[in-house]
Design a protein around this motif. Structure first.
Motif, PDB file in Angstrom:
ATOM      1  N   UNK A  86       0.862  -1.182   0.000  1.00  0.00           N
ATOM      2  CA  UNK A  86       0.000   0.000   0.000  1.00  0.00           C
ATOM      3  C   UNK A  86       0.896   1.229   0.000  1.00  0.00           C
ATOM      4  N   UNK A  87       0.655   2.114  -0.960  1.00  0.00           N
ATOM      5  CA  UNK A  87       1.408   3.360  -1.081  1.00  0.00           C
ATOM      6  C   UNK A  87       0.426   4.489  -1.370  1.00  0.00           C
ATOM      7  N   UNK A  88       0.922   5.722  -1.335  1.00  0.00           N
ATOM      8  CA  UNK A  88       0.097   6.855  -1.748  1.00  0.00           C
ATOM      9  C   UNK A  88      -0.017   6.836  -3.270  1.00  0.00           C
ATOM     10  N   UNK A  89      -0.838   7.691  -3.808  1.00  0.00           N
ATOM     11  CA  UNK A  89      -1.037   7.723  -5.262  1.00  0.00           C
ATOM     12  C   UNK A  89       0.244   8.056  -6.020  1.00  0.00           C
ATOM     13  N   UNK A  90       1.162   8.795  -5.364  1.00  0.00           N
ATOM     14  CA  UNK A  90       2.428   9.110  -6.035  1.00  0.00           C
ATOM     15  C   UNK A  90       3.551   8.141  -5.659  1.00  0.00           C
ATOM     16  N   UNK A  91       3.202   7.022  -5.017  1.00  0.00           N
ATOM     17  CA  UNK A  91       4.179   5.965  -4.751  1.00  0.00           C
ATOM     18  C   UNK A  91       4.962   6.103  -3.465  1.00  0.00           C
ATOM     19  N   UNK A  92       4.612   7.061  -2.635  1.00  0.00           N
ATOM     20  CA  UNK A  92       5.317   7.277  -1.377  1.00  0.00           C
ATOM     21  C   UNK A  92       4.737   6.400  -0.263  1.00  0.00           C
ATOM     22  N   UNK A  93       5.494   6.189   0.810  1.00  0.00           N
ATOM     23  CA  UNK A  93       4.952   5.427   1.950  1.00  0.00           C
ATOM     24  C   UNK A  93       3.727   6.123   2.540  1.00  0.00           C
ATOM     25  N   UNK A  94       2.848   5.329   3.109  1.00  0.00           N
ATOM     26  CA  UNK A  94       1.603   5.838   3.686  1.00  0.00           C
ATOM     27  C   UNK A  94       1.862   6.272   5.125  1.00  0.00           C
ATOM     28  N   UNK A  95       1.458   7.486   5.465  1.00  0.00           N
ATOM     29  CA  UNK A  95       1.582   7.971   6.839  1.00  0.00           C
ATOM     30  C   UNK A  95       0.450   7.440   7.706  1.00  0.00           C
ATOM     31  N   UNK A  96       0.546   7.685   9.003  1.00  0.00           N
ATOM     32  CA  UNK A  96      -0.447   7.157   9.937  1.00  0.00           C
ATOM     33  C   UNK A  96      -1.843   7.713   9.699  1.00  0.00           C
ATOM     34  N   UNK A  97      -1.953   9.007   9.427  1.00  0.00           N
ATOM     35  CA  UNK A  97      -3.281   9.597   9.235  1.00  0.00           C
ATOM     36  C   UNK A  97      -3.933   9.070   7.965  1.00  0.00           C
ATOM     37  N   UNK A  98      -3.150   8.938   6.910  1.00  0.00           N
ATOM     38  CA  UNK A  98      -3.699   8.405   5.658  1.00  0.00           C
ATOM     39  C   UNK A  98      -4.061   6.929   5.825  1.00  0.00           C
ATOM     40  N   UNK A  99      -3.239   6.197   6.583  1.00  0.00           N
ATOM     41  CA  UNK A  99      -3.538   4.783   6.856  1.00  0.00           C
ATOM     42  C   UNK A  99      -4.818   4.663   7.685  1.00  0.00           C
TER      43      UNK A  99
END
Length: 169
Positions: A86-99
């Motif tokens: 699971x990554x963000x739309x731009x391929x970055x790691x997902x932070x806690x709030x987004x998770x």
């Protein structure tokens, strides 16, 4: 660890659903252990005693499980097994709030079917299972309408699942 390429084709829906099914098997163990801890710590002697509190507790435990793994490595054990991340739309790691947002929105898999069953006053196991399964299939099929084949909770949370194959040695 480098971020996966975001322009790669999304994983096949069948593979994602297989990881989803495997995740359910693993969550059974997490929920069983958390339920046992709850019943021991609250001296629960009857299944209906404190069932709403137990439900809320398990909801929080499941949320913590997903937020922890998605924000740490982007992978639960099931996602590692199926080589997904699971990554963000731009391929970055997902932070806690987004998770956390993804975890809450992921209940969209079940919520419409459960609300429909409640509205139709369906309580039998077979009919309820059929409605939930049908709702989940319909939810998965909605991804075909999205240009990047994102599920609704992914599009709303700004996350996506990508292939994360091991690098050859």
């Amino acid at each position: 660890m480098t971020a996966p390429a975001v322009d790669a084709l999304p994983p096949a829906m069948l593979r994602r659903l297989a990881a989803f099914l495997y995740e359910g098997v693993l969550l059974f163990g997490v929920v069983f252990f958390a339920g046992y801890l709850f019943s021991v710590s609250t001296s629960q002697h009857h299944a209906l005693q404190g069932r709403h509190t137990l439900g809320a507790f398990l909801f929080v435990v499941i949320g913590i499980y997903f937020v922890w793994f998605w924000s740490r490595s982007g992978q639960t054990l099931a996602l590692k097994t199926w080589h997904l991340r699971v990554v963000t739309l731009d391929g970055q790691p997902v932070g806690q709030w987004r998770a956390l947002l993804r975890s809450l929105l992921a209940w969209l898999w079940l919520l419409p079917a459960l609300v429909s069953a409640w509205a139709m006053e369906i309580h039998s196991g077979g009919a309820l299972s059929a409605i939930v399964l049908g709702g989940m299939v319909a939810y998965a099929m909605l991804a075909k309408l999205h240009p990047q084949q994102l599920l609704l909770h992914e599009a709303l949370s700004g996350t996506r699942v990508v292939n994360q194959f091991p690098t050859p040695r």
